[in-house]
Design a protein around this motif. Structure first.
Motif, PDB file in Angstrom:
ATOM      1  N   LEU A  71       0.819  -1.204   0.000  1.00 50.48           N
ATOM      2  CA  LEU A  71       0.000   0.000   0.000  1.00 50.48           C
ATOM      3  C   LEU A  71       0.856   1.258   0.000  1.00 50.48           C
ATOM      4  O   LEU A  71       0.584   2.207  -0.757  1.00 50.48           O
ATOM      5  N   ALA A  72       1.849   1.273   0.875  1.00 48.95           N
ATOM      6  CA  ALA A  72       2.708   2.452   0.964  1.00 48.95           C
ATOM      7  C   ALA A  72       3.384   2.735  -0.370  1.00 48.95           C
ATOM      8  O   ALA A  72       3.446   3.890  -0.824  1.00 48.95           O
ATOM      9  N   GLU A  73       3.874   1.679  -1.013  1.00 51.40           N
ATOM     10  CA  GLU A  73       4.531   1.855  -2.312  1.00 51.40           C
ATOM     11  C   GLU A  73       3.550   2.379  -3.356  1.00 51.40           C
ATOM     12  O   GLU A  73       3.878   3.279  -4.144  1.00 51.40           O
ATOM     13  N   ALA A  74       2.326   1.831  -3.358  1.00 53.98           N
ATOM     14  CA  ALA A  74       1.330   2.258  -4.339  1.00 53.98           C
ATOM     15  C   ALA A  74       0.882   3.700  -4.095  1.00 53.98           C
ATOM     16  O   ALA A  74       0.773   4.502  -5.032  1.00 53.98           O
ATOM     17  N   ILE A  75       0.618   4.040  -2.826  1.00 54.98           N
ATOM     18  CA  ILE A  75       0.143   5.389  -2.501  1.00 54.98           C
ATOM     19  C   ILE A  75       1.217   6.424  -2.831  1.00 54.98           C
ATOM     20  O   ILE A  75       0.940   7.466  -3.449  1.00 54.98           O
ATOM     21  N   ARG A  76       2.445   6.145  -2.425  1.00 52.42           N
ATOM     22  CA  ARG A  76       3.529   7.101  -2.682  1.00 52.42           C
ATOM     23  C   ARG A  76       3.876   7.168  -4.156  1.00 52.42           C
ATOM     24  O   ARG A  76       4.415   8.165  -4.630  1.00 52.42           O
ATOM     25  N   GLY A  77       3.552   6.104  -4.898  1.00 53.91           N
ATOM     26  CA  GLY A  77       3.770   6.127  -6.337  1.00 53.91           C
ATOM     27  C   GLY A  77       2.626   6.763  -7.102  1.00 53.91           C
ATOM     28  O   GLY A  77       2.728   6.953  -8.318  1.00 53.91           O
ATOM     29  N   ALA A  96       0.871  -1.188  10.905  1.00 53.15           N
ATOM     30  CA  ALA A  96       2.096  -1.219  10.100  1.00 53.15           C
ATOM     31  C   ALA A  96       2.192   0.013   9.206  1.00 53.15           C
ATOM     32  O   ALA A  96       3.286   0.554   8.997  1.00 53.15           O
ATOM     33  N   LEU A  97       1.062   0.481   8.680  1.00 51.60           N
ATOM     34  CA  LEU A  97       1.071   1.688   7.856  1.00 51.60           C
ATOM     35  C   LEU A  97       1.525   2.896   8.668  1.00 51.60           C
ATOM     36  O   LEU A  97       2.290   3.735   8.188  1.00 51.60           O
ATOM     37  N   ALA A  98       1.064   2.974   9.908  1.00 54.46           N
ATOM     38  CA  ALA A  98       1.487   4.076  10.777  1.00 54.46           C
ATOM     39  C   ALA A  98       2.986   3.996  11.053  1.00 54.46           C
ATOM     40  O   ALA A  98       3.689   5.015  11.069  1.00 54.46           O
ATOM     41  N   GLU A  99       3.498   2.767  11.259  1.00 51.47           N
ATOM     42  CA  GLU A  99       4.928   2.591  11.512  1.00 51.47           C
ATOM     43  C   GLU A  99       5.769   2.966  10.298  1.00 51.47           C
ATOM     44  O   GLU A  99       6.927   3.376  10.441  1.00 51.47           O
ATOM     45  N   LEU A 100       5.200   2.851   9.096  1.00 49.07           N
ATOM     46  CA  LEU A 100       5.920   3.238   7.891  1.00 49.07           C
ATOM     47  C   LEU A 100       5.893   4.738   7.667  1.00 49.07           C
ATOM     48  O   LEU A 100       6.474   5.236   6.692  1.00 49.07           O
ATOM     49  N   GLY A 101       5.215   5.456   8.549  1.00 52.33           N
ATOM     50  CA  GLY A 101       5.223   6.911   8.485  1.00 52.33           C
ATOM     51  C   GLY A 101       4.137   7.533   7.646  1.00 52.33           C
ATOM     52  O   GLY A 101       4.188   8.744   7.367  1.00 52.33           O
ATOM     53  N   LEU A 102       3.127   6.762   7.237  1.00 51.75           N
ATOM     54  CA  LEU A 102       2.034   7.349   6.461  1.00 51.75           C
ATOM     55  C   LEU A 102       1.063   8.053   7.410  1.00 51.75           C
ATOM     56  O   LEU A 102       0.546   7.451   8.346  1.00 51.75           O
ATOM     57  N   GLY A 103       0.839   9.330   7.157  1.00 51.58           N
ATOM     58  CA  GLY A 103      -0.046  10.115   7.995  1.00 51.58           C
ATOM     59  C   GLY A 103      -1.487  10.046   7.531  1.00 51.58           C
ATOM     60  O   GLY A 103      -1.809   9.415   6.514  1.00 51.58           O
ATOM     61  N   GLU A 104      -2.365  10.716   8.286  1.00 47.80           N
ATOM     62  CA  GLU A 104      -3.790  10.677   7.948  1.00 47.80           C
ATOM     63  C   GLU A 104      -4.075  11.264   6.580  1.00 47.80           C
ATOM     64  O   GLU A 104      -4.971  10.792   5.872  1.00 47.80           O
ATOM     65  N   ASP A 105      -3.325  12.289   6.184  1.00 46.51           N
ATOM     66  CA  ASP A 105      -3.555  12.890   4.869  1.00 46.51           C
ATOM     67  C   ASP A 105      -3.295  11.888   3.756  1.00 46.51           C
ATOM     68  O   ASP A 105      -4.076  11.781   2.798  1.00 46.51           O
ATOM     69  N   GLU A 106      -2.169  11.145   3.883  1.00 50.37           N
ATOM     70  CA  GLU A 106      -1.843  10.158   2.857  1.00 50.37           C
ATOM     71  C   GLU A 106      -2.838   9.000   2.865  1.00 50.37           C
ATOM     72  O   GLU A 106      -3.152   8.432   1.816  1.00 50.37           O
ATOM     73  N   LEU A 107      -3.345   8.646   4.055  1.00 56.62           N
ATOM     74  CA  LEU A 107      -4.235   7.496   4.180  1.00 56.62           C
ATOM     75  C   LEU A 107      -5.705   7.834   3.948  1.00 56.62           C
ATOM     76  O   LEU A 107      -6.557   6.953   4.013  1.00 56.62           O
ATOM     77  N   SER A 108      -6.011   9.102   3.658  1.00 49.96           N
ATOM     78  CA  SER A 108      -7.407   9.468   3.405  1.00 49.96           C
ATOM     79  C   SER A 108      -7.942   8.795   2.143  1.00 49.96           C
ATOM     80  O   SER A 108      -9.150   8.619   1.986  1.00 49.96           O
ATOM     81  N   CYS A 109      -7.032   8.385   1.246  1.00 50.32           N
ATOM     82  CA  CYS A 109      -7.449   7.747  -0.012  1.00 50.32           C
ATOM     83  C   CYS A 109      -7.526   6.233   0.108  1.00 50.32           C
ATOM     84  O   CYS A 109      -7.686   5.531  -0.899  1.00 50.32           O
ATOM     85  N   TYR A 110      -7.423   5.704   1.341  1.00 47.13           N
ATOM     86  CA  TYR A 110      -7.379   4.255   1.559  1.00 47.13           C
ATOM     87  C   TYR A 110      -8.482   3.803   2.514  1.00 47.13           C
ATOM     88  O   TYR A 110      -8.818   4.498   3.473  1.00 47.13           O
ATOM     89  N   ILE A 111      -9.028   2.619   2.237  1.00 39.34           N
ATOM     90  CA  ILE A 111      -9.979   2.001   3.159  1.00 39.34           C
ATOM     91  C   ILE A 111      -9.661   0.509   3.261  1.00 39.34           C
ATOM     92  O   ILE A 111      -9.393  -0.153   2.248  1.00 39.34           O
TER      93      ILE A 111
END
Length: 364
Positions: A71-77, A96-111
């Motif tokens: 997910l992190a790779e896809a979102i950041r890409g 795990a997503l939080a540990e990878l440093g993804l914040g709420e703004d980046e994760l707003s596009c994920y469910i």
């Protein structure tokens, strides 16, 4: 939604892709094993070529332990405007997503989501567009989840003809530990008793042992990934089950006692665990997720020949009887089987008479 990218082309990912393709969605397929993506593409699930630009939705269909990284790779890409995963555990990937440093703004596009459906076999060759029909599909939105992404997820669920259920991620993990993960381990434990059993005993296997051990046929590697992502709730349930097993063992030992009072206590102990089992079983949802109905069985002996089941269903339909469920028990060492047609109690005499008139052998 017009375009989608499915990352992970196993059973679930390929089944989602097939369902989306059947609705006219352009689907791109990606997998760490290019050969598996090519297999899914050959089945009509989409194309294994990369999309030329961002797609409407990316579906992450990889094992739970790899969801956060993918997910992190896809979102950041920036590969899509919305993202969902279909992992069977939700709390672990979120942490795990939080540990990878993804914040709420980046994760707003994920469910996070979880379709409650599967098969004993894995891989794209086991997939089907109808895998999710009528099955619950859990959604675990967070406070930051964008409404557009929620709507995209609901659109996918509608295309797959599943039933959306909204839950908290941690509550979901406790629930699936109870109804999926713990039963899988118990099925495996029962099946393990058969590994070195005498052949004369194994030949006596009937439908009961087949029902109990069916899910033990699943891929162990996949289940290690699943259980590793949800160990605490499963261990808690197994601890409770172990206490019940200990009590049942003591009750059965008491039945061997020469003391009448001890035997009476043993009988009551066994009766109580069976009563609790009855009480739990009736809570399992039946057809279409409704409260379980009480059906009766009409048992028909059939030969192992093509078209036998089709003929039975056709004859039942001509008699005006709706078959609610069907169970098949194969006769050990014989080219025959027993088909149990589950119908409304009032339909039993009608169906029995109709099938006998058409030459079927009915067993009481």
């Amino acid at each position: 939604m017009r375009t989608a990218l499915v990352i992970g082309t196993g059973l679930i990912g390929t089944s989602v892709a097939l369902a989306l393709r059947s609705r006219g969605i352009t689907v791109h397929l990606a997998d760490h094993d290019p050969g598996q993506a090519r297999t899914a593409a050959a089945l009509g699930a989409g194309t294994d070529s990369e999309p030329e630009g961002p797609v409407d939705l990316a579906v992450i269909a990889v094992p739970p332990a790899h969801v956060a990284e993918a997910l992190a790779e896809a979102i950041r890409g920036g590969v899509a405007r919305g993202y969902l995963d279909v992992a069977s555990v939700k709390g672990g990937p979120a942490r795990a997503l939080a540990e990878l440093g993804l914040g709420e703004d980046e994760l707003s596009c994920y469910i996070g989501t979880h379709p409650m459906s599967g098969r004993e076999r894995s891989g794209p060759l086991a997939a089907g567009a109808d895998l999710f029909e009528g099955r619950p599909w859990v959604l675990t939105p967070s406070r930051s989840t964008d409404t557009e992404v929620l709507n995209l997820a609901l659109e996918v669920i509608a295309f797959c003809r599943a039933v959306p259920v909204v839950m908290d991620a941690e509550a979901h993990d406790r629930a699936v530990a109870l109804v999926s993960h713990m039963p899988h381990l118990v099925s495996g434990l029962v099946a393990a008793r058969l590994e070195h059993a005498e052949e004369s005993a194994v030949r006596l296997c009937g439908q009961g042992i087949r029902d109990v051990t069916r899910i033990a046929a699943s891929d162990p590697r996949m289940w290690v990934d699943i259980l590793s992502a949800n160990p605490g709730p499963v261990a808690d349930l197994l601890s409770e089950l172990a206490a019940d097993l200990d009590g049942t063992v003591r009750a059965l030992r008491a039945l061997e006692s020469a003391d009448r009072a001890e035997r009476g206590a043993g009988t009551e102990g066994v009766r109580e665990i069976l009563r609790r089992g009855n009480a739990g079983q009736v809570r399992v949802p039946g057809k279409h997720g409704a409260a379980p109905a009480v059906y009766e069985s009409v048992a028909v002996l059939i030969d192992d020949q093509p078209g036998q089941l089709a003929r039975i269903f056709a004859d039942a339909g001509q008699a005006g009887v709706n078959v609610e469920d069907v169970r098949i028990e194969h006769a050990t060492g014989q080219q025959a089987g027993l088909v149990q047609l589950m119908v409304e109690p009032s339909a039993v005499p009608v169906l029995t008479a109709a099938l006998r008139d058409r030459g079927w052998s009915i067993r009481q």
